[in-house]
Scaffold this active site. Structure first.
Site, PDB file in Angstrom:
ATOM      1  N   ASN A  54       0.834  -1.206   0.000  1.00  0.00           N
ATOM      2  CA  ASN A  54       0.000   0.000   0.000  1.00  0.00           C
ATOM      3  C   ASN A  54       0.865   1.251   0.000  1.00  0.00           C
ATOM      4  O   ASN A  54       1.978   1.285   0.546  1.00  0.00           O
ATOM      5  CB  ASN A  54      -1.011  -0.001   1.159  1.00  0.00           C
ATOM      6  CG  ASN A  54      -0.423  -0.278   2.514  1.00  0.00           C
ATOM      7  OD1 ASN A  54       0.652  -0.856   2.642  1.00  0.00           O
ATOM      8  ND2 ASN A  54      -1.140   0.120   3.548  1.00  0.00           N
ATOM      9  N   GLU A  56       0.251   5.301   0.698  1.00  0.00           N
ATOM     10  CA  GLU A  56      -0.712   6.291   1.176  1.00  0.00           C
ATOM     11  C   GLU A  56      -0.398   7.677   0.623  1.00  0.00           C
ATOM     12  O   GLU A  56       0.597   7.875  -0.083  1.00  0.00           O
ATOM     13  CB  GLU A  56      -0.729   6.255   2.710  1.00  0.00           C
ATOM     14  CG  GLU A  56      -1.198   4.885   3.203  1.00  0.00           C
ATOM     15  CD  GLU A  56      -1.384   4.777   4.696  1.00  0.00           C
ATOM     16  OE1 GLU A  56      -0.835   5.621   5.435  1.00  0.00           O
ATOM     17  OE2 GLU A  56      -2.093   3.833   5.112  1.00  0.00           O
ATOM     18  N   CYS A  65      -4.403   0.998  -2.143  1.00  0.00           N
ATOM     19  CA  CYS A  65      -4.275  -0.276  -1.447  1.00  0.00           C
ATOM     20  C   CYS A  65      -3.194  -1.118  -2.132  1.00  0.00           C
ATOM     21  O   CYS A  65      -2.896  -0.923  -3.324  1.00  0.00           O
ATOM     22  CB  CYS A  65      -5.596  -1.039  -1.463  1.00  0.00           C
ATOM     23  SG  CYS A  65      -6.796  -0.488  -0.235  1.00  0.00           S
ATOM     24  N   GLU A  67      -3.395  -3.976  -3.237  1.00  0.00           N
ATOM     25  CA  GLU A  67      -3.961  -4.702  -4.380  1.00  0.00           C
ATOM     26  C   GLU A  67      -3.924  -3.852  -5.646  1.00  0.00           C
ATOM     27  O   GLU A  67      -3.844  -4.392  -6.761  1.00  0.00           O
ATOM     28  CB  GLU A  67      -5.397  -5.133  -4.067  1.00  0.00           C
ATOM     29  CG  GLU A  67      -5.527  -6.194  -2.996  1.00  0.00           C
ATOM     30  CD  GLU A  67      -5.559  -5.662  -1.572  1.00  0.00           C
ATOM     31  OE1 GLU A  67      -5.178  -4.491  -1.351  1.00  0.00           O
ATOM     32  OE2 GLU A  67      -5.970  -6.406  -0.669  1.00  0.00           O
ATOM     33  N   CYS A  98      -9.958  -5.713   1.493  1.00  0.00           N
ATOM     34  CA  CYS A  98     -11.149  -4.889   1.695  1.00  0.00           C
ATOM     35  C   CYS A  98     -12.132  -5.123   0.541  1.00  0.00           C
ATOM     36  O   CYS A  98     -11.788  -5.712  -0.487  1.00  0.00           O
ATOM     37  CB  CYS A  98     -10.766  -3.417   1.799  1.00  0.00           C
ATOM     38  SG  CYS A  98     -10.240  -2.654   0.247  1.00  0.00           S
ATOM     39  N   CYS A 101     -11.156  -3.952  -2.881  1.00  0.00           N
ATOM     40  CA  CYS A 101     -10.081  -4.743  -3.489  1.00  0.00           C
ATOM     41  C   CYS A 101     -10.555  -6.132  -3.906  1.00  0.00           C
ATOM     42  O   CYS A 101      -9.998  -6.716  -4.845  1.00  0.00           O
ATOM     43  CB  CYS A 101      -8.887  -4.804  -2.553  1.00  0.00           C
ATOM     44  SG  CYS A 101      -8.030  -3.211  -2.513  1.00  0.00           S
TER      45      CYS A 101
HETATM   46  N1  THU Z   1      -5.268  -1.625   2.823  1.00  0.00           N
HETATM   47  C1  THU Z   1      -4.761  -2.331   1.770  1.00  0.00           C
HETATM   48  O1  THU Z   1      -3.694  -2.007   1.250  1.00  0.00           O
HETATM   49  N2  THU Z   1      -5.486  -3.387   1.301  1.00  0.00           N
HETATM   50  C2  THU Z   1      -6.625  -3.858   1.869  1.00  0.00           C
HETATM   51  O2  THU Z   1      -7.237  -4.782   1.338  1.00  0.00           O
HETATM   52  C3  THU Z   1      -7.092  -3.279   3.133  1.00  0.00           C
HETATM   53  C4  THU Z   1      -6.536  -1.927   3.461  1.00  0.00           C
HETATM   54  C5  THU Z   1      -4.506  -0.459   3.335  1.00  0.00           C
HETATM   55  C6  THU Z   1      -5.075   0.885   2.991  1.00  0.00           C
HETATM   56  C7  THU Z   1      -4.455   1.765   4.070  1.00  0.00           C
HETATM   57  O3  THU Z   1      -3.187   2.208   3.611  1.00  0.00           O
HETATM   58  C8  THU Z   1      -4.256   0.825   5.237  1.00  0.00           C
HETATM   59  O4  THU Z   1      -4.418  -0.497   4.738  1.00  0.00           O
HETATM   60  C9  THU Z   1      -5.225   1.052   6.381  1.00  0.00           C
HETATM   61  O5  THU Z   1      -6.531   1.032   5.936  1.00  0.00           O
END
Ligand code: THU
Length: 143
Positions: A54, A56, A65, A67, A98, A101
């Site tokens: 991920n 940000e 994310c 994914e 999530c 994703c």
């Molecule tokens: N996140 C992911 O990278 N993939 C997921 O399937 C769930 C959430 C990340 C997004 C954010 O940077 C951190 O997790 C907290 O939500």
């Protein structure tokens, strides 16, 4: 739609290899805001292993994310479809992708793509039942 309509292979998935790739990717996560690193890895139909982490953003909603990176890498490195997928947090614990994703993965998954999840190995159809996808659009345009 899965262009080749290729089913996931019946042979064993080497989850250890996938997990190792996800654990390597999670080290590269850029998470100054949530401090919640995520690493993902997948086996592709041609046998390659791809990964993502991920990334940000100060504008929080723009966060990518892990994914997202994985799907971008899938196409940037030659395409194909996802056969098996693993997702871990910064402690190496398995994570369920999530909802957004799961939709993202569905688009690029072979039917029956396997995911390592918090409740064991699941197929993509189990974790996003009755999914809206390319086939929905194709059926609509053909009707
Ligand atoms: N996140 C992911 O990278 N993939 C997921 O399937 C769930 C959430 C990340 C997004 C954010 O940077 C951190 O997790 C907290 O939500």
């Amino acid at each position: 739609m899965n262009e080749t309509n290729q089913a996931a292979p019946s042979g064993e998935i080497d989850w250890g290899v996938l997990r190792a790739a996800a654990l390597s990717a999670v080290e590269n996560a850029y998470v100054p805001y949530s401090k919640f690193p995520v690493g993902v890895a997948a086996l592709v139909t041609d046998g390659r292993i791809i990964s993502g982490c991920n990334v940000e953003n100060a504008s929080y909603g723009l966060t990518l994310c892990a994914e997202c990176g994985l799907v971008s890498t899938l196409h940037a490195t030659g395409g194909g479809q996802l056969v098996a997928f693993s997702c871990v947090d910064g402690h190496g614990n398995t994570l369920m992708p999530c909802g957004r994703c799961r939709q993202l993965l569905f688009e690029h998954a072979v039917p029956g793509m396997q995911l390592e999840t918090v409740s064991g190995i699941r197929t993509i159809e189990e974790v996003i039942p009755d999914a809206f996808g390319p086939r929905t659009l194709a059926e609509y345009s053909g009707s």
